[in-house]
Design a protein around this motif. Sequence first.
Motif, PDB file in Angstrom:
ATOM      1  N   GLY A 122       0.793  -1.217   0.000  1.00  0.00           N
ATOM      2  CA  GLY A 122       0.000   0.000   0.000  1.00  0.00           C
ATOM      3  C   GLY A 122       0.829   1.272   0.000  1.00  0.00           C
ATOM      4  N   PHE A 123       2.014   1.226  -0.618  1.00  0.00           N
ATOM      5  CA  PHE A 123       2.908   2.389  -0.640  1.00  0.00           C
ATOM      6  C   PHE A 123       2.617   3.352  -1.792  1.00  0.00           C
ATOM      7  N   ARG A 124       1.526   3.147  -2.524  1.00  0.00           N
ATOM      8  CA  ARG A 124       1.235   4.010  -3.672  1.00  0.00           C
ATOM      9  C   ARG A 124       1.081   5.472  -3.265  1.00  0.00           C
ATOM     10  N   GLU A 125       0.345   5.752  -2.200  1.00  0.00           N
ATOM     11  CA  GLU A 125       0.137   7.144  -1.773  1.00  0.00           C
ATOM     12  C   GLU A 125       1.459   7.793  -1.395  1.00  0.00           C
ATOM     13  N   ARG A 126       2.313   7.051  -0.726  1.00  0.00           N
ATOM     14  CA  ARG A 126       3.637   7.559  -0.370  1.00  0.00           C
ATOM     15  C   ARG A 126       4.420   7.886  -1.641  1.00  0.00           C
ATOM     16  N   ALA A 127       4.359   7.002  -2.623  1.00  0.00           N
ATOM     17  CA  ALA A 127       5.063   7.234  -3.893  1.00  0.00           C
ATOM     18  C   ALA A 127       4.509   8.472  -4.599  1.00  0.00           C
ATOM     19  N   LEU A 128       3.200   8.639  -4.572  1.00  0.00           N
ATOM     20  CA  LEU A 128       2.590   9.806  -5.199  1.00  0.00           C
ATOM     21  C   LEU A 128       2.972  11.095  -4.472  1.00  0.00           C
ATOM     22  N   ASP A 129       3.088  11.030  -3.146  1.00  0.00           N
ATOM     23  CA  ASP A 129       3.531  12.203  -2.378  1.00  0.00           C
ATOM     24  C   ASP A 129       4.954  12.607  -2.768  1.00  0.00           C
ATOM     25  N   VAL A 130       5.844  11.617  -2.904  1.00  0.00           N
ATOM     26  CA  VAL A 130       7.221  11.910  -3.300  1.00  0.00           C
ATOM     27  C   VAL A 130       7.246  12.450  -4.726  1.00  0.00           C
TER      28      VAL A 130
END
Length: 76
Positions: free
Chosen positions: A13-21
């Motif tokens: 579920g790291f997609r949101e983190r990736a999108l933030d970066v």
Amino acid sequence: MSEVSIEYCVPCGFRERALDVERAVLNALEGDLDRVSLVMGDHGVFRVSLDGETVYDKDEDDYDVDDIVRAIRDRL
């Protein structure tokens, strides 16, 4: 010009983190880069690379979006 790659674990579920970066990198460095890409992965990966060189790896570094952007800027 350079390329940033953000590899993230889909099952974790790291997609949101990736999108933030991705958003932070584009806001700060868009004019200095050719490409920012998201790379889907697994096995807990979350890694940010600039031209193939790792600038952030969750297994080695504390997660801080501003630190990641600074690390990229420092290497450009």
